[in-house]
Design a protein around this motif. Sequence first.
Motif, mmCIF file in Angstrom:
data_model
loop_
_atom_site.group_PDB
_atom_site.id
_atom_site.type_symbol
_atom_site.label_atom_id
_atom_site.label_comp_id
_atom_site.label_asym_id
_atom_site.label_seq_id
_atom_site.Cartn_x
_atom_site.Cartn_y
_atom_site.Cartn_z
ATOM 1 N N LYS A 99 0.833 -1.199 0.000
ATOM 2 C CA LYS A 99 0.000 0.000 0.000
ATOM 3 C C LYS A 99 0.870 1.253 0.000
ATOM 4 O O LYS A 99 2.074 1.195 0.273
ATOM 5 C CB LYS A 99 -0.987 -0.011 1.161
ATOM 6 C CG LYS A 99 -0.389 0.081 2.526
ATOM 7 C CD LYS A 99 -1.476 -0.027 3.594
ATOM 8 C CE LYS A 99 -0.862 0.133 4.975
ATOM 9 N NZ LYS A 99 -1.833 -0.082 6.044
ATOM 10 N N TYR A 159 -1.004 1.055 -3.517
ATOM 11 C CA TYR A 159 -2.474 1.081 -3.494
ATOM 12 C C TYR A 159 -2.950 1.580 -2.142
ATOM 13 O O TYR A 159 -2.201 1.582 -1.168
ATOM 14 C CB TYR A 159 -3.043 -0.311 -3.787
ATOM 15 C CG TYR A 159 -2.475 -1.427 -2.945
ATOM 16 C CD1 TYR A 159 -2.946 -1.679 -1.655
ATOM 17 C CD2 TYR A 159 -1.446 -2.238 -3.422
ATOM 18 C CE1 TYR A 159 -2.427 -2.701 -0.876
ATOM 19 C CE2 TYR A 159 -0.913 -3.266 -2.642
ATOM 20 C CZ TYR A 159 -1.407 -3.489 -1.377
ATOM 21 O OH TYR A 159 -0.888 -4.494 -0.604
ATOM 22 N N GLY A 160 -4.192 2.013 -2.081
ATOM 23 C CA GLY A 160 -4.768 2.353 -0.779
ATOM 24 C C GLY A 160 -4.920 3.831 -0.520
ATOM 25 O O GLY A 160 -5.793 4.466 -1.063
ATOM 26 N N GLY A 185 -5.240 -0.070 -10.969
ATOM 27 C CA GLY A 185 -5.742 -1.436 -10.810
ATOM 28 C C GLY A 185 -5.651 -2.231 -12.101
ATOM 29 O O GLY A 185 -5.209 -3.382 -12.111
ATOM 30 N N ASN A 190 -7.304 -4.203 0.766
ATOM 31 C CA ASN A 190 -6.437 -4.109 -0.415
ATOM 32 C C ASN A 190 -5.243 -5.051 -0.306
ATOM 33 O O ASN A 190 -4.816 -5.653 -1.292
ATOM 34 C CB ASN A 190 -5.928 -2.668 -0.599
ATOM 35 C CG ASN A 190 -6.998 -1.747 -1.149
ATOM 36 O OD1 ASN A 190 -7.834 -2.161 -1.935
ATOM 37 N ND2 ASN A 190 -6.966 -0.497 -0.736
ATOM 38 N N THR A 239 -6.459 -8.464 -1.170
ATOM 39 C CA THR A 239 -6.627 -8.582 -2.629
ATOM 40 C C THR A 239 -5.282 -8.813 -3.300
ATOM 41 O O THR A 239 -5.141 -9.662 -4.186
ATOM 42 C CB THR A 239 -7.281 -7.305 -3.198
ATOM 43 O OG1 THR A 239 -8.574 -7.152 -2.606
ATOM 44 C CG2 THR A 239 -7.433 -7.380 -4.706
#
Length: 196
Positions: free
Chosen positions: A31, A79-80, A93, A121, A124
Motif C-alpha cells: 500500500k 495502493y490504498g 488497478g 487491499n 486482494t
Amino acid sequence: MNLQNVEFVRSAAVETGFIQDGLPQIAFAGKSNVGKSSVINCLLQRKNFARVGESPGKTIHVNYFRVDGKVYFVDLPGYGYAKVSRAEKERWGKLMESYFAQTALALGVMIVDARHNPTNNDCTMARWFLDSGCRFVVVANKLDKVKKSEVEGNLAQIRQDLQLPETCPVIPFSAEKRTGRDTLLGWIRQAAQGEG
C-alpha cells in the motif's frame, strides 16, 4: 549478484511498456504508505534510488530497475491511501492486473505494515500473488516501531488475515534498521537463479 550495479530502465504507464526480455522479475507491491521504496533502497544500500515520497502514492507506474544485468526489481504502483482520483486508482488497478496476467514472476515481495492488521487491499494483493502461481514472500516492514512483546502476535495475525500457505514466509523487516535484509536477499537470490 552485485547489488551496487543497478540502473533504472523504464517506467511503464501502459501495458505496452512492460518488459518481457526473459530476465527474471522480482515484483514489489504494497500500500501507498508502507515503505515500499524504503525496502528497495535498503536492499540496494542506496538512499534515494527508488523514490521515497513525503506523501503516499508517488509510484504511479510500473518501474523497472535492472540489477547486475541479471534480474529486474519491479516497483509496482502503491495502493490504498494515496490521495488521487477514482479514475486514477482504477487505471492503477488495470495496470496491475495486466502486469500479473502478462508477466511470469520469479518472486513476489508483498510489503505490509508490521504494526497493523492487513487491509482489504492487502488481502486482494495477496490473492493476486497466490492466483498468479508465483512464489512470494510477505515483508512485515516497520518492525522497529513494534513492541517486542507484540511482534509474534502481529506476524501470526498477518499470516491469518492474508490466508497465506505455510510455504509463504512472513519476514520481520525494518528498512530503518536493516532487520530482515539478509533473509529477504536470500529469497531474491534464489529466485534470480531459478532455484527453489
